[in-house]
Write a protein that holds these residues in place. Sequence first.
Motif, PDB file in Angstrom:
ATOM      1  N   GLU A  68      14.554  -0.228   1.588  1.00  0.00           N
ATOM      2  CA  GLU A  68      14.886   0.780   2.411  1.00  0.00           C
ATOM      3  C   GLU A  68      14.955   2.209   2.181  1.00  0.00           C
ATOM      4  O   GLU A  68      15.098   2.478   1.116  1.00  0.00           O
ATOM      5  CB  GLU A  68      16.501   0.353   2.768  1.00  0.00           C
ATOM      6  N   GLY A  69      14.473   2.756   3.246  1.00  0.00           N
ATOM      7  CA  GLY A  69      14.118   4.196   2.843  1.00  0.00           C
ATOM      8  C   GLY A  69      12.778   4.670   2.398  1.00  0.00           C
ATOM      9  O   GLY A  69      12.524   6.032   2.270  1.00  0.00           O
ATOM     10  N   VAL A  70      11.905   3.668   2.162  1.00  0.00           N
ATOM     11  CA  VAL A  70      10.678   4.190   1.542  1.00  0.00           C
ATOM     12  C   VAL A  70       9.707   4.099   2.593  1.00  0.00           C
ATOM     13  O   VAL A  70       9.551   2.864   3.266  1.00  0.00           O
ATOM     14  CB  VAL A  70      10.356   2.966   0.554  1.00  0.00           C
ATOM     15  N   LEU A  71       8.885   5.086   3.116  1.00  0.00           N
ATOM     16  CA  LEU A  71       8.385   5.335   4.211  1.00  0.00           C
ATOM     17  C   LEU A  71       7.008   5.108   3.820  1.00  0.00           C
ATOM     18  O   LEU A  71       6.260   5.323   2.905  1.00  0.00           O
ATOM     19  CB  LEU A  71       8.404   6.812   4.924  1.00  0.00           C
ATOM     20  N   PRO A  72       5.976   4.088   4.829  1.00  0.00           N
ATOM     21  CA  PRO A  72       4.807   3.925   4.687  1.00  0.00           C
ATOM     22  C   PRO A  72       3.903   5.288   4.560  1.00  0.00           C
ATOM     23  O   PRO A  72       4.305   6.131   5.392  1.00  0.00           O
ATOM     24  CB  PRO A  72       4.384   3.206   5.834  1.00  0.00           C
ATOM     25  N   GLN A  73       2.932   5.249   3.474  1.00  0.00           N
ATOM     26  CA  GLN A  73       2.089   6.559   3.406  1.00  0.00           C
ATOM     27  C   GLN A  73       0.502   6.109   3.353  1.00  0.00           C
ATOM     28  O   GLN A  73       0.161   5.130   3.293  1.00  0.00           O
ATOM     29  CB  GLN A  73       2.475   7.004   1.977  1.00  0.00           C
ATOM     30  N   PRO A  74      -0.023   7.132   3.535  1.00  0.00           N
ATOM     31  CA  PRO A  74      -1.525   6.842   3.574  1.00  0.00           C
ATOM     32  C   PRO A  74      -1.986   6.158   2.386  1.00  0.00           C
ATOM     33  O   PRO A  74      -3.164   5.417   2.110  1.00  0.00           O
ATOM     34  CB  PRO A  74      -2.104   8.082   3.872  1.00  0.00           C
ATOM     35  N   LEU A  75      -1.412   6.545   1.162  1.00  0.00           N
ATOM     36  CA  LEU A  75      -1.782   5.932   0.004  1.00  0.00           C
ATOM     37  C   LEU A  75      -0.984   4.833  -0.487  1.00  0.00           C
ATOM     38  O   LEU A  75       0.420   5.292  -0.785  1.00  0.00           O
ATOM     39  CB  LEU A  75      -2.071   6.988  -1.077  1.00  0.00           C
ATOM     40  N   ARG A  76      -1.147   3.523  -0.840  1.00  0.00           N
ATOM     41  CA  ARG A  76      -0.385   2.761  -1.502  1.00  0.00           C
ATOM     42  C   ARG A  76       0.007   2.985  -2.648  1.00  0.00           C
ATOM     43  O   ARG A  76       1.530   2.531  -2.949  1.00  0.00           O
ATOM     44  CB  ARG A  76      -0.903   1.367  -1.361  1.00  0.00           C
ATOM     45  N   LEU A  77      -0.379   3.857  -3.809  1.00  0.00           N
ATOM     46  CA  LEU A  77       0.164   4.288  -4.863  1.00  0.00           C
ATOM     47  C   LEU A  77       1.348   5.336  -4.770  1.00  0.00           C
ATOM     48  O   LEU A  77       2.300   5.244  -5.354  1.00  0.00           O
ATOM     49  CB  LEU A  77      -1.017   4.910  -5.633  1.00  0.00           C
ATOM     50  N   GLN A  78       1.356   5.976  -3.682  1.00  0.00           N
ATOM     51  CA  GLN A  78       2.543   6.989  -3.032  1.00  0.00           C
ATOM     52  C   GLN A  78       3.694   6.073  -2.749  1.00  0.00           C
ATOM     53  O   GLN A  78       4.637   6.320  -2.999  1.00  0.00           O
ATOM     54  CB  GLN A  78       1.985   7.789  -1.978  1.00  0.00           C
ATOM     55  N   GLU A  79       3.304   5.069  -2.032  1.00  0.00           N
ATOM     56  CA  GLU A  79       4.512   4.282  -1.724  1.00  0.00           C
ATOM     57  C   GLU A  79       5.290   3.368  -2.729  1.00  0.00           C
ATOM     58  O   GLU A  79       6.282   3.477  -3.063  1.00  0.00           O
ATOM     59  CB  GLU A  79       3.976   2.972  -0.665  1.00  0.00           C
ATOM     60  N   TRP A  80       4.308   3.078  -3.948  1.00  0.00           N
ATOM     61  CA  TRP A  80       4.748   2.661  -5.162  1.00  0.00           C
ATOM     62  C   TRP A  80       5.598   3.623  -6.041  1.00  0.00           C
ATOM     63  O   TRP A  80       6.922   3.396  -6.338  1.00  0.00           O
ATOM     64  CB  TRP A  80       3.614   2.115  -6.034  1.00  0.00           C
ATOM     65  N   VAL A  81       5.267   4.908  -6.176  1.00  0.00           N
ATOM     66  CA  VAL A  81       5.998   5.885  -6.451  1.00  0.00           C
ATOM     67  C   VAL A  81       7.235   6.170  -6.011  1.00  0.00           C
ATOM     68  O   VAL A  81       8.235   6.339  -6.338  1.00  0.00           O
ATOM     69  CB  VAL A  81       5.033   7.093  -6.719  1.00  0.00           C
ATOM     70  N   ASP A  82       7.266   6.020  -4.485  1.00  0.00           N
ATOM     71  CA  ASP A  82       8.440   6.412  -3.669  1.00  0.00           C
ATOM     72  C   ASP A  82       9.447   5.402  -3.977  1.00  0.00           C
ATOM     73  O   ASP A  82      10.663   5.433  -4.015  1.00  0.00           O
ATOM     74  CB  ASP A  82       7.857   6.437  -2.127  1.00  0.00           C
ATOM     75  N   VAL A  83       9.087   4.034  -3.899  1.00  0.00           N
ATOM     76  CA  VAL A  83      10.070   2.947  -4.342  1.00  0.00           C
ATOM     77  C   VAL A  83      10.832   3.193  -5.513  1.00  0.00           C
ATOM     78  O   VAL A  83      12.214   3.235  -5.694  1.00  0.00           O
ATOM     79  CB  VAL A  83       9.370   1.524  -4.496  1.00  0.00           C
ATOM     80  N   GLY A  84      10.182   3.530  -6.828  1.00  0.00           N
ATOM     81  CA  GLY A  84      10.905   3.832  -7.940  1.00  0.00           C
ATOM     82  C   GLY A  84      11.692   5.080  -8.010  1.00  0.00           C
ATOM     83  O   GLY A  84      12.710   5.097  -8.381  1.00  0.00           O
ATOM     84  N   LEU A  85      11.333   6.112  -7.161  1.00  0.00           N
ATOM     85  CA  LEU A  85      11.817   7.389  -7.177  1.00  0.00           C
ATOM     86  C   LEU A  85      12.935   7.312  -6.232  1.00  0.00           C
ATOM     87  O   LEU A  85      14.130   7.918  -6.313  1.00  0.00           O
ATOM     88  CB  LEU A  85      11.195   8.454  -6.690  1.00  0.00           C
ATOM     89  N   VAL A  86      12.820   6.443  -5.159  1.00  0.00           N
ATOM     90  CA  VAL A  86      14.365   6.399  -4.060  1.00  0.00           C
ATOM     91  C   VAL A  86      15.210   5.737  -4.887  1.00  0.00           C
ATOM     92  O   VAL A  86      16.456   6.062  -4.745  1.00  0.00           O
ATOM     93  CB  VAL A  86      13.602   5.529  -2.748  1.00  0.00           C
ATOM     94  N   LEU A  87      14.826   4.674  -5.738  1.00  0.00           N
ATOM     95  CA  LEU A  87      15.788   4.018  -6.198  1.00  0.00           C
ATOM     96  C   LEU A  87      16.491   4.733  -7.411  1.00  0.00           C
ATOM     97  O   LEU A  87      17.592   4.577  -7.558  1.00  0.00           O
ATOM     98  CB  LEU A  87      15.193   2.567  -7.081  1.00  0.00           C
ATOM     99  N   ALA A  88      15.797   5.617  -8.071  1.00  0.00           N
ATOM    100  CA  ALA A  88      16.288   6.420  -8.953  1.00  0.00           C
ATOM    101  C   ALA A  88      17.457   7.301  -8.383  1.00  0.00           C
ATOM    102  O   ALA A  88      18.240   7.733  -9.131  1.00  0.00           O
ATOM    103  CB  ALA A  88      15.299   7.324  -9.953  1.00  0.00           C
TER     104      ALA A  88
END
Length: 227
Positions: A68-88
């Motif tokens: 929840e809160g992770v927005l789709p991005q043009p780059l899948r790697l940015q989504e992966w980064v966002d998952v970890g940073l939103v959780l942090a």
Amino acid sequence: MVRQVRAVRTRRIILEAAGAVFDEFGYESATIAEILARAGVTKGALYFHFGSKEELARGVLSEALTVEGVLPQPLRLQEWVDVGLVLAYRVPREPLLSASIRLSADRRARELFGTSWPGWIDFVAGQLAGARDGGELLPCVDPQITATLFVSAWTGVEIVSSGLGEGGVLERRVAMLYEAFLPGIAVPGVLRQLDTAPDRGARVWRAHCEQQSEEGSGAVPVAFYRV
């Protein structure tokens, strides 16, 4: 309908109280009495939703795999980064999420009902596989192996950081974790585009919350836009 909404709300209140108690005391020392006191519900209400402390712990773990809160991005790697940073950003602020880590790290709890780690590893591997298919990963990168190592490292960073007692330390250290991982897996052109700033998780989460507020619901799909 009103009764159903009330039941869903009560279940959530109980889970959040259980998360706070498990996070503070650990599985073995947590008591139903303390969870009842935190939740402010009757014993009958608790046992209507959860038959035992073990079921409560399973319920807490079931809430752990949340993007929840992770927005789709043009780059899948940015989504992966966002998952970890939103959780942090969220874990220090949400005992329910923090408790899932404590339960997964508790040997006795693992013996009883496993951990949330396999689900997270599979989810991250899927993200990395999507990045590979989009040409964002170096050819030598194995998504499953990388996901296993990253989830292990993220968990270790959280456990160590939680003991330091410094506000915002988890966000900074997870950002450092990504900075260490990404040069070994991302193609250079993609690496230059990624935002791994420590405040990235807070920005993404707030954008998500604003979007939901505008839409007037707490449980709707977020719009596709870039942060």
